[in-house]
Write a protein that holds these residues in place. Structure first.
Motif, PDB file in Angstrom:
ATOM      1  N   UNK A   1      -4.179  -0.334   9.834  1.00  0.00           N
ATOM      2  CA  UNK A   1      -3.850  -0.485   8.429  1.00  0.00           C
ATOM      3  C   UNK A   1      -2.348  -0.365   8.229  1.00  0.00           C
ATOM      4  N   UNK A   2      -1.676  -1.392   7.716  1.00  0.00           N
ATOM      5  CA  UNK A   2      -2.227  -2.694   7.364  1.00  0.00           C
ATOM      6  C   UNK A   2      -2.438  -3.559   8.609  1.00  0.00           C
ATOM      7  N   UNK A   3      -3.312  -4.536   8.450  1.00  0.00           N
ATOM      8  CA  UNK A   3      -3.465  -5.535   9.497  1.00  0.00           C
ATOM      9  C   UNK A   3      -2.729  -6.783   9.038  1.00  0.00           C
TER      10      UNK A   3
ATOM     11  N   UNK B   1      -0.008   2.883  -3.002  1.00  0.00           N
ATOM     12  CA  UNK B   1      -1.147   3.491  -3.702  1.00  0.00           C
ATOM     13  C   UNK B   1      -2.421   3.306  -2.879  1.00  0.00           C
ATOM     14  N   UNK B   2      -2.619   2.111  -2.372  1.00  0.00           N
ATOM     15  CA  UNK B   2      -3.835   1.840  -1.596  1.00  0.00           C
ATOM     16  C   UNK B   2      -3.809   2.586  -0.264  1.00  0.00           C
ATOM     17  N   UNK B   3      -2.659   2.538   0.362  1.00  0.00           N
ATOM     18  CA  UNK B   3      -2.532   3.132   1.689  1.00  0.00           C
ATOM     19  C   UNK B   3      -2.825   4.634   1.650  1.00  0.00           C
ATOM     20  N   UNK B   4      -2.302   5.270   0.621  1.00  0.00           N
ATOM     21  CA  UNK B   4      -2.526   6.712   0.514  1.00  0.00           C
ATOM     22  C   UNK B   4      -3.989   7.055   0.350  1.00  0.00           C
ATOM     23  N   UNK B   5      -4.734   6.143  -0.193  1.00  0.00           N
ATOM     24  CA  UNK B   5      -6.175   6.357  -0.380  1.00  0.00           C
ATOM     25  C   UNK B   5      -6.971   5.832   0.814  1.00  0.00           C
ATOM     26  N   UNK B   6      -6.284   5.478   1.882  1.00  0.00           N
ATOM     27  CA  UNK B   6      -6.942   4.900   3.064  1.00  0.00           C
ATOM     28  C   UNK B   6      -7.695   3.613   2.753  1.00  0.00           C
TER      29      UNK B   6
ATOM     30  N   UNK C   1       3.603  -0.077  10.247  1.00  0.00           N
ATOM     31  CA  UNK C   1       2.700   1.059  10.444  1.00  0.00           C
ATOM     32  C   UNK C   1       1.377   0.632  11.057  1.00  0.00           C
ATOM     33  N   UNK C   2       1.012  -0.578  10.784  1.00  0.00           N
ATOM     34  CA  UNK C   2      -0.307  -1.034  11.230  1.00  0.00           C
ATOM     35  C   UNK C   2      -0.204  -1.880  12.481  1.00  0.00           C
TER      36      UNK C   2
END
Ligand code: ADP
Ligand code: MG
Length: 440
Positions: free
Chosen positions: A138-140, A228-233, A260-261
């Motif tokens: 994540x992210x891909x 925002x999305x990343x923090x929520x997995x 990161x991904x």
């Protein structure tokens, strides 16, 4: 084989999973304790470590009645370094939010995706993410040229996630749509609504992010959405036609987030894969095509999958209109304009002059010059003739390439060679040889 059979029998591993992760593995050696398995990519090793190893040990015990450890080795030395593949924590399931239209094309699934050399890794990554969204890569990020299956794979993830978690909020957007939604929200004071939609998804698929280039405002908002999305997995998947750091003026903070991904490239399919894709498409369209003819089409259309599909549609249309079976003749007729266009745009007078000069043992300088001896005049006129026949260049442009000659000289050369060749078998052969060599 017995161990593989056990995996196959287990309903937990569906056909795709089996074919991708298990059947693609080759046993190399066995010493009674350690079974060495060769895996096609680093992702496979990663997946084996996470998902399959313990089941393997269990099955191997059932088959051999001894403890067998798998030793996972990679085929060749390809694939990215798995050490920095991000691993993420368990995602806490939340009550689902209002459903969002995912905007997915139902045809873009794993079942309709043909796996080959150029996309094997991307496919494996896509499958892993669809099985464990938000947890593995994540992210891909997929990158590669047009028509190679980026959108298809990305949407296959969405379709698969929706199939296994019908309540998941999946959203597919092109970067253009994201940009328009954002601008629209700004203009109409609807930022809250915009954020509610984009931040309530479990899986966000953003296609063609090269179009974020030079859009600073949209990039900022995308950065916020991403965080925002990343923090929520929540899982994020993106595509582009190039690597993030090659996208013009993409802010560094976005580029570094993407790192990161996992980034995987998709490259053009090889001949075998192209033929396999054609076979699958022909079958799904109910088109009967001989295997030889399939290979022929695959050898002629070598750029991308979209063009392969286009070629097949043309062939189908020809066969339907003429009410004839798909023969080699029909195929070459159907593909003629496609091939000619491609060839014409690729060839230049320079190439033609070079090949022609060397064929006749004269120099390019001779062709561009003004010498009137026959041993040079004929090659010069043949080269002009070929420039007219094989390129889209205008007459003045061809004249210019030949050391600044008038366009009427080019017309004259073309007419003369046409007339001569009509009654001169040797010249005909020379022209044919030259065409082959030039195309080559
Ligand atoms: P991209 O997004 O990379 O430009 P697409 O995903 O739109 O490419 O693919 C172009 C077309 O080719 C689509 O119709 C897609 O279904 C098809 N396609 C691409 N790769 C494959 C594949 N490996 N197997 C089957 N169809 C494919
Ligand atoms: Mg696309």
């Amino acid at each position: 084989n017995q161990i593989k059979a056990k995996f196959k029998e287990n309903p937990k591993f569906d056909e795709n999973t089996y074919a991708t992760w298990i059947n693609s593995v080759t046993p190399i050696s066995y010493d009674g304790h350690v079974l060495t398995l060769e895996l096609p990519t680093a992702l496979h090793r990663d997946y084996w470590e996470r998902q399959l190893k313990s089941t393997f040990i269990e099955y191997a015990y059932a088959v051999t009645q001894t403890d067998v450890r798998p030793n996972l080795v990679l085929k060749g030395e390809t694939g990215p370094n798995t050490d920095n593949l991000a691993q993420f924590q368990q995602n806490h399931a939340k009550p689902t939010t209002p459903h969002i239209d995912p905007h997915l094309n139902h045809h873009y699934t794993f079942d309709t995706f043909v796996i080959g050399q150029g996309n094997q890794m991307a496919h494996a990554a896509a499958l892993a993410v669809s099985e464990d969204p938000g947890k593995v890569y994540n992210p891909l990020f997929f990158y590669g040229g047009v028509g190679l299956g980026k959108t298809h794979l990305m949407q296959a993830i969405g379709n698969k996630v929706l199939k296994t978690h019908p309540n998941a909020n999946v959203k597919y957007v092109t970067t253009e749509k994201f940009t328009n939604d954002f601008i629209d929200a700004l203009q109409n004071n609807k930022m809250q609504e915009f954020r509610r939609v984009y931040r309530n998804v479990d899986l966000l698929l953003v296609d063609d992010i090269q179009f974020l280039a030079n859009k600073e405002g949209t990039q900022d908002e995308f950065f916020n959405t991403f965080n925002a999305l990343y923090e929520e997995n929540k899982q994020i998947v993106m595509t582009a036609d190039r690597l993030p750091n090659e996208i013009n003026s993409l802010t560094d903070r976005l580029v570094s987030r993407f790192k990161w991904g996992l980034s995987v490239d998709i490259t053009a399919p090889d001949l075998e894969t192209r033929a396999a894709i054609l076979r699958a498409k022909a079958q799904s369209e109910g088109l009967q095509v001989d295997d030889n003819i399939m290979s022929y089409i695959a050898s002629q259309i070598d750029s991308n999958v979209r063009e392969l599909e286009g070629a097949l549609s043309r062939i189908k249309a020809f066969a339907d209109l003429k009410q004839e079976p798909v023969t080699m003749d029909l195929v070459s007729e159907a593909l003629k304009p496609l091939k000619l266009n491609k060839e014409k745009s690729a060839l230049t007078p320079e190439t033609i002059m070079k090949v022609t000069a060397s064929y006749y043992h004269v120099t390019v300088k001779d062709l561009k010059g003004k010498k009137r001896v026959k041993a040079i005049v004929i090659p010069r006129q043949v080269a002009m003739y070929l420039c007219r026949e094989l390129t889209d260049n205008s007459l003045p442009k061809i004249g210019e390439a030949f050391g600044g000659k008038d366009h009427t000289t080019v017309i004259h050369a073309h007419e003369k060679i046409t007339k001569m060749a009509a009654s001169d078998a040797e010249l005909q052969k020379q022209i044919a040889d030259l065409k082959t060599e030039i195309r080559h």
